[in-house]
Scaffold this motif. Structure first.
Motif, PDB file in Angstrom:
ATOM      1  N   TRP A 133       0.842  -1.198   0.000  1.00  0.00           N
ATOM      2  CA  TRP A 133       0.000   0.000   0.000  1.00  0.00           C
ATOM      3  C   TRP A 133       0.874   1.243   0.000  1.00  0.00           C
ATOM      4  CZ3 TRP A 133      -4.862   0.889  -1.085  1.00  0.00           C
ATOM      5  CH2 TRP A 133      -5.454   2.107  -0.702  1.00  0.00           C
ATOM      6  N   PHE A 166      -3.728 -11.096  -2.971  1.00  0.00           N
ATOM      7  CA  PHE A 166      -3.716  -9.884  -2.157  1.00  0.00           C
ATOM      8  C   PHE A 166      -4.776  -9.952  -1.068  1.00  0.00           C
ATOM      9  CE2 PHE A 166      -2.143  -8.887  -6.340  1.00  0.00           C
ATOM     10  CZ  PHE A 166      -1.002  -8.135  -6.096  1.00  0.00           C
ATOM     11  N   MET A 168      -6.628  -6.969   1.264  1.00  0.00           N
ATOM     12  CA  MET A 168      -6.790  -5.572   1.672  1.00  0.00           C
ATOM     13  C   MET A 168      -7.523  -5.556   2.998  1.00  0.00           C
ATOM     14  SD  MET A 168      -7.948  -2.329  -0.583  1.00  0.00           S
ATOM     15  CE  MET A 168      -7.810  -0.662   0.088  1.00  0.00           C
ATOM     16  N   LEU A 250      -2.488  -3.193   2.128  1.00  0.00           N
ATOM     17  CA  LEU A 250      -2.691  -4.085   0.997  1.00  0.00           C
ATOM     18  C   LEU A 250      -1.532  -5.067   1.013  1.00  0.00           C
ATOM     19  CD1 LEU A 250      -4.288  -4.879  -1.529  1.00  0.00           C
ATOM     20  CD2 LEU A 250      -2.832  -3.319  -2.836  1.00  0.00           C
TER      21      LEU A 250
END
Length: 274
Positions: A133, A166, A168, A250
């Motif tokens: 991120w 991923f 988040m 992230l």
């Protein structure tokens, strides 16, 4: 030279004098910052109170009422101030950035425990598991356009691999007096073969929220983009309706290279047979 410095000083004083100030009838930015910090701290501590029998919404109002009484304000004072900040949302965004920074320094960000967010807190953008991120970690949303939506874009680089997945994750905190709570997180991952995988999630409660994006093995990541969108009712309510989002992460996970492990195993078997 002295003459030039005098002109610079006059220009600076002119700019300062022209900066619009918050009317005295509203809670001033410094005090509003203190009120919000104490509210979040009180709420965070209360989440660990096993004896609390009230609902989350009732407790939220009680916490805010207690903090406002400490500073000598009523709920009506707070509500009218928030109406003002709704129409001057840039001011409120600056205030809440400072609020979030103070809460982070005390490791009590929006009610998060170290166990909830600490799992990936120390990651950088390198390694097989990395926090990639690069956008702002804190934001505030109001159900009034254009402050009801925030977009982000993260470009891929050479550290990304085929088969990356991923996660988040973030902490959210709703401060709503009434109305429905509904926020959308949308994420689109575009690969260098122009394939795009999208995922979205709706969340309506405070706390930890996570969204998983699966692996894709046919290409490398080119770009990750998306948005947070706080849905609002059709009526432009003047009651307090705020969403705070913080500690956005992230996390990228490289796929295990099974073929390498297989080669190591073969080599081991060959050595044992000699």
């Amino acid at each position: 030279m002295k003459h030039n410095w005098a002109l610079i000083l006059v220009a600076f004083l002119f700019l300062v004098s022209c900066t619009p100030k918050v009317p005295k009838r509203y809670i001033q930015p410094d005090e509003l910052e203190d009120i919000l910090v104490e509210y979040h701290l009180a709420k965070s501590l209360a989440t660990h109170d096993d004896d609390a029998n009230e609902s989350a919404d009732v407790l939220q109002l009680l916490y805010m009422k207690a903090v406002l009484q400490k500073y000598g304000y009523t709920q009506a004072d707070f509500d009218s101030s928030m109406v003002y900040y709704y129409t001057n949302a840039e001011r409120f965004e600056d205030i809440y950035e400072r609020v979030a920074e103070r809460l982070e320094n005390q490791a009590l960000v929006l009610g998060a425990t170290e166990g909830e967010m600490g799992q990936y807190a120390s990651l950088d953008n390198n390694g097989d598991t990395a926090n990639v991120w690069t956008e702002r970690r804190t934001l505030s949303l109001m159900p009034v356009a254009p402050y009801d939506k925030w977009t982000f874009t993260i470009n891929g680089d050479t550290t990304y691999r085929n088969g990356d997945r991923f996660l988040m994750r973030f902490m959210s905190d709703y401060v709503f007096q009434d109305g429905s709570k509904n926020t959308v997180l949308y994420v689109a991952v575009t690969y260098d073969n122009d394939t795009t995988i999208t995922r979205n999630i709706h969340f309506s409660s405070s706390g930890l929220t996570q969204l998983h994006i699966p692996e894709y093995e046919k290409a490398n990541v080119k770009q990750i983009r998306g948005f947070f969108y706080l849905k609002g009712d059709k009526d432009r309510s003047t009651t307090t309706r705020l969403l705070f989002i913080d500690n956005i992460q992230l996390v990228r996970f490289h796929k295990e290279r099974l073929e390498i492990n297989d080669e190591i195993e073969k080599d081991s078997l060959s050595s044992d047979s000699l």
